[in-house]
Design a protein around this motif. Structure first.
Motif, short mmCIF file in Angstrom:
data_model
loop_
_atom_site.label_atom_id
_atom_site.label_comp_id
_atom_site.label_asym_id
_atom_site.label_seq_id
_atom_site.Cartn_x
_atom_site.Cartn_y
_atom_site.Cartn_z
N GLY A 24 -8.93 25.70 11.05
CA GLY A 24 -8.51 26.39 12.26
C GLY A 24 -7.49 25.57 13.01
N PRO A 25 -6.89 26.14 14.07
CA PRO A 25 -5.81 25.45 14.77
C PRO A 25 -6.25 24.18 15.47
N GLN A 26 -7.55 24.06 15.79
CA GLN A 26 -8.02 22.90 16.54
C GLN A 26 -8.92 22.00 15.71
N HIS A 27 -9.00 22.22 14.40
CA HIS A 27 -9.92 21.46 13.58
C HIS A 27 -9.18 20.67 12.50
N ARG A 28 -9.85 19.69 11.95
CA ARG A 28 -9.20 18.67 11.17
C ARG A 28 -9.27 18.90 9.67
N GLY A 29 -10.00 19.89 9.20
CA GLY A 29 -10.10 20.04 7.75
C GLY A 29 -10.75 21.34 7.36
N ARG A 30 -11.08 21.44 6.10
CA ARG A 30 -11.65 22.67 5.57
C ARG A 30 -12.95 22.36 4.85
N LEU A 31 -13.95 23.21 5.10
CA LEU A 31 -15.22 23.12 4.39
C LEU A 31 -15.29 24.30 3.45
N HIS A 32 -15.58 24.06 2.19
CA HIS A 32 -15.59 25.15 1.21
C HIS A 32 -16.82 25.07 0.34
N GLY A 33 -16.99 26.07 -0.49
CA GLY A 33 -18.22 26.22 -1.24
C GLY A 33 -18.54 25.06 -2.16
N LYS A 34 -17.56 24.29 -2.59
CA LYS A 34 -17.79 23.18 -3.51
C LYS A 34 -17.93 21.85 -2.79
N GLY A 35 -17.93 21.85 -1.45
CA GLY A 35 -18.09 20.61 -0.70
C GLY A 35 -16.90 20.35 0.19
N ALA A 36 -17.05 19.37 1.05
CA ALA A 36 -16.00 19.05 2.00
C ALA A 36 -15.15 17.91 1.47
N TYR A 37 -13.86 17.95 1.76
CA TYR A 37 -13.01 16.88 1.30
C TYR A 37 -12.44 16.06 2.45
N GLN A 111 -24.20 10.83 24.29
CA GLN A 111 -22.91 10.96 24.94
C GLN A 111 -22.68 12.43 25.28
N ARG A 112 -22.19 12.68 26.48
CA ARG A 112 -21.89 14.05 26.87
C ARG A 112 -20.50 14.40 26.36
N ARG A 113 -20.44 15.44 25.55
CA ARG A 113 -19.19 15.87 24.94
C ARG A 113 -19.04 17.37 25.06
N GLU A 114 -17.81 17.83 25.00
CA GLU A 114 -17.58 19.25 24.84
C GLU A 114 -17.96 19.64 23.41
N LEU A 115 -18.66 20.73 23.28
CA LEU A 115 -19.08 21.17 21.95
C LEU A 115 -17.89 21.40 21.03
N GLU A 116 -16.81 21.87 21.59
CA GLU A 116 -15.64 22.19 20.78
C GLU A 116 -15.00 20.95 20.16
N SER A 117 -15.40 19.75 20.64
CA SER A 117 -14.86 18.53 20.05
C SER A 117 -15.44 18.26 18.66
N PHE A 118 -16.51 18.97 18.29
CA PHE A 118 -17.07 18.87 16.95
C PHE A 118 -16.36 19.86 16.02
N ASP A 119 -16.46 19.60 14.72
CA ASP A 119 -15.90 20.52 13.74
C ASP A 119 -16.87 21.63 13.35
N LEU A 120 -18.15 21.32 13.38
CA LEU A 120 -19.15 22.24 12.84
C LEU A 120 -20.46 22.04 13.59
N ALA A 121 -21.11 23.15 13.93
CA ALA A 121 -22.42 23.10 14.60
C ALA A 121 -23.42 23.93 13.82
N PHE A 122 -24.64 23.40 13.71
CA PHE A 122 -25.75 24.14 13.11
C PHE A 122 -26.82 24.36 14.18
N MET A 123 -27.30 25.59 14.29
CA MET A 123 -28.42 25.92 15.17
C MET A 123 -29.66 25.98 14.31
N ARG A 124 -30.58 24.98 14.45
CA ARG A 124 -31.67 24.83 13.50
C ARG A 124 -33.04 24.70 14.17
#
Length: 201
Positions: A24-37, A111-124
């Motif tokens: 995406g425009p604000q993220h650093r990479g791509r996660l795909h079905g075969k793993g992250a690079y 640390q208090r951070r904006e959630l959008e500063s992460f690349d990926l979030a899981f609700m578990r």
């Protein structure tokens, strides 16, 4: 109330296709079905990590795998989520995890951070699906609109009960009854033999 028989899952259950998350425009990479690079910043909203049973906890297995792939993993609970000046925030702790039942994690100070500063979030987090859970999905929904990839989709978590959602795929399910009637539940168990009885929430 949801009752599953213990007769097993039919063998013709279809494979689940891979999930692709494009850059995406604000993220650093791509996660795909075969793993992250690339190295991702991952935040996992979960039950307290100090109280889980690692031998059976699937969220912990995800933490281990994310760390093995070289990603930076942080954890938080529902009470750690918030909104400040219209931005979704989290009190997140970076963790290191180990497959050791006597010493399975170490954590840095929150640390208090904006959630959008992460690349990926899981609700578990586990049930109950109460007001706090609903509010958490709303905060995650705000972060999602800000550009954060959230798994599972916050609106989907609100709209579809996880146990009822499985029944959309009857070919993958053992015989199951959902009912509020005690007599119907007893009759089903008598017909099926061994069964698992659990609430929907």
């Amino acid at each position: 109330m949801d009752v599953d028989s213990c007769q097993g899952v039919p063998p013709d259950c279809p494979d689940i296709p891979g999930v692709s998350i494009d850059e995406g425009p604000q993220h650093r990479g791509r996660l795909h079905g075969k793993g992250a690079y690339v190295t991702l910043e991952v935040i996992v909203v979960m039950d307290p990590i100090g109280s889980i049973r690692i031998e059976k906890d699937t969220t912990f297995a995800m933490l281990l795998e994310a760390q093995r792939r070289g990603h930076h993993v942080s954890v938080a609970g529902i009470p750690d989520l918030g909104i400040e000046d219209g931005r979704a925030t989290v009190n997140a702790r970076r963790v290191t995890v180990r497959d050791d039942p006597s010493d399975w994690y170490s954590a840095q100070p929150a640390q208090r951070r904006e959630l959008e500063s992460f690349d990926l979030a899981f609700m578990r987090t586990d049930p109950p699906v109460d007001a706090a859970y609903i509010h958490a999905t709303q905060i995650l929904g705000l972060a999602q609109r800000e550009g954060l990839h959230v798994v599972n989709d916050p609106q989907g978590l609100r709209d579809m009960n996880e146990k009822l959602a499985a029944l959309e795929f009857p070919e993958c399910c053992p015989p199951t009854l959902v009912s509020r009637s005690a007599s119907e539940l007893r009759e089903f168990v008598a017909e099926q033999g061994d069964a698992v009885l659990k609430p929907l929430d």
